[in-house]
Design a protein around this motif. Structure first.
Motif, PDB file in Angstrom:
ATOM      1  N   UNK A 170       1.179  -1.259   0.005  1.00  0.00           N
ATOM      2  CA  UNK A 170      -0.004   0.136   0.018  1.00  0.00           C
ATOM      3  C   UNK A 170       0.852   1.066  -0.046  1.00  0.00           C
ATOM      4  N   UNK A 171       0.343   2.448  -0.823  1.00  0.00           N
ATOM      5  CA  UNK A 171       1.290   3.459  -0.832  1.00  0.00           C
ATOM      6  C   UNK A 171       0.312   4.641  -0.465  1.00  0.00           C
ATOM      7  N   UNK A 172       0.733   5.404   0.555  1.00  0.00           N
ATOM      8  CA  UNK A 172       0.062   6.587   0.958  1.00  0.00           C
ATOM      9  C   UNK A 172       0.791   7.742   0.685  1.00  0.00           C
ATOM     10  N   UNK A 173       0.262   8.786   0.332  1.00  0.00           N
ATOM     11  CA  UNK A 173       0.901  10.167   0.097  1.00  0.00           C
ATOM     12  C   UNK A 173       0.878  10.969   1.390  1.00  0.00           C
ATOM     13  N   UNK A 174       1.870  11.551   1.679  1.00  0.00           N
ATOM     14  CA  UNK A 174       1.969  12.508   3.112  1.00  0.00           C
ATOM     15  C   UNK A 174       3.019  13.504   2.683  1.00  0.00           C
ATOM     16  N   UNK A 175       3.250  14.365   3.687  1.00  0.00           N
ATOM     17  CA  UNK A 175       3.963  15.427   3.980  1.00  0.00           C
ATOM     18  C   UNK A 175       5.101  15.361   4.989  1.00  0.00           C
ATOM     19  N   UNK A 176       6.284  15.576   4.955  1.00  0.00           N
ATOM     20  CA  UNK A 176       7.285  15.091   6.130  1.00  0.00           C
ATOM     21  C   UNK A 176       6.945  16.520   6.961  1.00  0.00           C
ATOM     22  N   UNK A 177       6.732  16.071   8.173  1.00  0.00           N
ATOM     23  CA  UNK A 177       6.563  17.139   9.298  1.00  0.00           C
ATOM     24  C   UNK A 177       7.799  17.273  10.117  1.00  0.00           C
ATOM     25  N   UNK A 178       8.378  16.322  10.486  1.00  0.00           N
ATOM     26  CA  UNK A 178       9.669  16.463  11.225  1.00  0.00           C
ATOM     27  C   UNK A 178      10.493  15.039  11.265  1.00  0.00           C
ATOM     28  N   UNK A 199      -7.824   7.236   0.679  1.00  0.00           N
ATOM     29  CA  UNK A 199      -6.950   6.390  -0.350  1.00  0.00           C
ATOM     30  C   UNK A 199      -7.659   5.068  -0.239  1.00  0.00           C
ATOM     31  N   UNK A 200      -7.453   4.044  -1.288  1.00  0.00           N
ATOM     32  CA  UNK A 200      -8.106   2.757  -0.939  1.00  0.00           C
ATOM     33  C   UNK A 200      -7.007   1.803  -0.582  1.00  0.00           C
ATOM     34  N   UNK A 201      -6.989   1.065   0.406  1.00  0.00           N
ATOM     35  CA  UNK A 201      -6.052   0.279   0.891  1.00  0.00           C
ATOM     36  C   UNK A 201      -6.410  -1.168   0.949  1.00  0.00           C
ATOM     37  N   UNK A 202      -5.342  -2.233   1.118  1.00  0.00           N
ATOM     38  CA  UNK A 202      -5.696  -3.597   1.177  1.00  0.00           C
ATOM     39  C   UNK A 202      -4.940  -4.227   2.490  1.00  0.00           C
ATOM     40  N   UNK A 203      -5.644  -4.785   3.361  1.00  0.00           N
ATOM     41  CA  UNK A 203      -4.966  -5.662   4.501  1.00  0.00           C
ATOM     42  C   UNK A 203      -5.349  -7.250   4.300  1.00  0.00           C
ATOM     43  N   UNK A 204      -4.219  -7.818   4.469  1.00  0.00           N
ATOM     44  CA  UNK A 204      -4.265  -9.243   4.549  1.00  0.00           C
ATOM     45  C   UNK A 204      -4.364  -9.779   6.039  1.00  0.00           C
ATOM     46  N   UNK A 205      -5.548 -10.480   6.275  1.00  0.00           N
ATOM     47  CA  UNK A 205      -5.623 -10.901   7.541  1.00  0.00           C
ATOM     48  C   UNK A 205      -5.722 -12.520   7.597  1.00  0.00           C
ATOM     49  N   UNK A 206      -5.290 -12.917   8.607  1.00  0.00           N
ATOM     50  CA  UNK A 206      -5.205 -14.507   8.634  1.00  0.00           C
ATOM     51  C   UNK A 206      -6.619 -15.084   9.025  1.00  0.00           C
ATOM     52  N   UNK A 207      -6.868 -16.301   8.332  1.00  0.00           N
ATOM     53  CA  UNK A 207      -8.148 -17.002   8.593  1.00  0.00           C
ATOM     54  C   UNK A 207      -8.072 -18.011   9.751  1.00  0.00           C
ATOM     55  N   UNK A 208      -7.497 -17.562  10.803  1.00  0.00           N
ATOM     56  CA  UNK A 208      -7.278 -18.393  11.937  1.00  0.00           C
ATOM     57  C   UNK A 208      -8.038 -17.873  13.060  1.00  0.00           C
TER      58      UNK A 208
END
Length: 369
Positions: free
Chosen positions: A247-255, A331-340
């Motif tokens: 996943x790639x998120x756009x941001x701005x460096x604050x510090x 933004x649209x993101x994807x997570x992959x979560x275990x089926x356990x």
């Protein structure tokens, strides 16, 4: 050439500032590499990045405009393909359909004028090694796709080349057979001890089989490393995005503080604690990469972990995992979560905290492409 000369002591292949031009385009742009003897080395990149041109240079089908190719310390630039200690496996195998398996394998041995008794011995030996004993008299059309693949490998390996070049040899196989052949190729390379140089656009092939992988883009190598290092510690945004899902998120460096970076994301969310990469400056755009399996969804945020408010869009079953589509930070993101049973039950429209360990994320200078 000092570094290249030192590398040849333990390397089967050394390229030193290799260049191949086509008009104003540099298909291979000052490539340098050293491939240790007996290793499995893959060149991974998208179509048009120059990897096939590089392979043709190594095979002798084309000549570099600048730089040097050395195989076991000997310069190969002007050496004809049939005089190089190199053999090649193509995607479509190029087996002779009217010849038996034995005659296909014997083809190169006959050109080398190897005596008939020695040919028969070496053919039987190599068929045993590739798991096809007793199939000398079969026709290639009587074999399965995987068996034909092994005959093509045997035809090359029987010649005992220093380098075996493989140009996307699994591309024509179906998915299940391709998965099987990945494992078999790795086993065969170790069994023969031959140095493999493998060209592919499929990052799964490169990651599973290789000792080292060179990620290629626009004629150059972005990074050369072990598969694990490429995956966990990419050095450029291209490697982070090309190797595995991300996943790639756009941001701005604050510090920037003590090697860590704080970012403001597009929706005003602030995340902190990620390791700072070179080139980051306060006030400048940045891109945050975090892999789907590094994300977790919780009702409350654990201390010390980056977190965003996320809304569940949909959940898809994917074997051992659930693939969860989310919206967060605009933004649209994807997570992959275990089926356990450890992951929460999720409903479309549900809002949760999306978090990850900062050490598992990568931040690079510049806006996403």
């Amino acid at each position: 050439m000092a570094d290249a000369n030192a590398a040849t002591e333990t390397a089967d292949l050394v390229c030193d500032r290799l260049v191949r031009r086509f008009g104003d385009t540099r298909a291979v742009d000052e490539i340098s590499l050293s491939v240790p003897a007996g290793s499995f080395f893959s060149i991974l990149g998208p179509s048009g990045c120059g990897k096939t041109t590089l392979l043709r240079l190594l095979a002798g089908f084309d000549r570099p405009d600048d730089g040097d190719i050395l195989i076991r310390g000997e310069r190969m630039n002007e050496v004809a393909p049939n005089r190089r200690p190199v053999n090649m496996v193509f995607q479509h195998l190029a087996l002779f359909p009217t010849m038996s398996v034995a005659d296909n394998i014997a083809y190169g041995l006959k050109r080398q004028k190897v005596a008939a008794p020695e040919r028969r011995r070496r053919i039987a030996e190599v068929l045993e090694q590739v798991g096809l004993p007793g199939m000398e008299d079969r026709n290639p059309q009587q074999l399965s796709g995987g068996q034909r693949q092994r005959v093509a490998l045997a035809r090359c390996l029987v010649l005992r080349p220093t380098l075996l070049l493989l140009d996307e040899p699994l591309g024509a196989l179906d998915l299940k057979l391709r998965e099987q052949m990945k494992v078999e190729l790795k086993h065969l390379q170790k069994a023969f001890g031959t140095t493999f140089v493998y060209i592919t656009h499929d990052q799964s092939e490169a990651m599973v089989m290789s000792d080292q992988v060179a990620v290629m883009r626009q004629g150059r190598f972005d990074q050369v490393a072990s598969p694990e290092t490429l995956y966990r510690h990419p050095e450029t945004p291209f490697v982070a995005g090309f190797v595995g899902d991300n996943n790639c998120l756009a941001g701005t460096v604050v510090a920037l503080d003590d090697g860590q970076v704080t970012l403001d994301l597009a929706d005003g969310s602030r995340v902190r604690g990620m390791a700072a990469s070179p080139g980051l400056q306060p006030g400048q755009p940045a891109q945050l990469f975090v892999r789907p399996e590094s994300l977790s969804l919780v009702a409350t945020t654990a201390a010390g972990e980056a977190a965003l408010s996320a809304r569940v869009v949909t959940t898809l079953f994917d074997g051992a995992n659930s693939r969860v589509e989310l919206t967060a930070a605009g933004q649209v993101l994807f997570a992959r979560l275990p089926q356990d049973g450890s992951a929460p039950c999720l409903d479309a429209g549900q809002t949760l905290a999306l978090q990850w360990q900062p050490s598992l994320a990568r931040v690079f200078a510049g806006a996403p492409a």
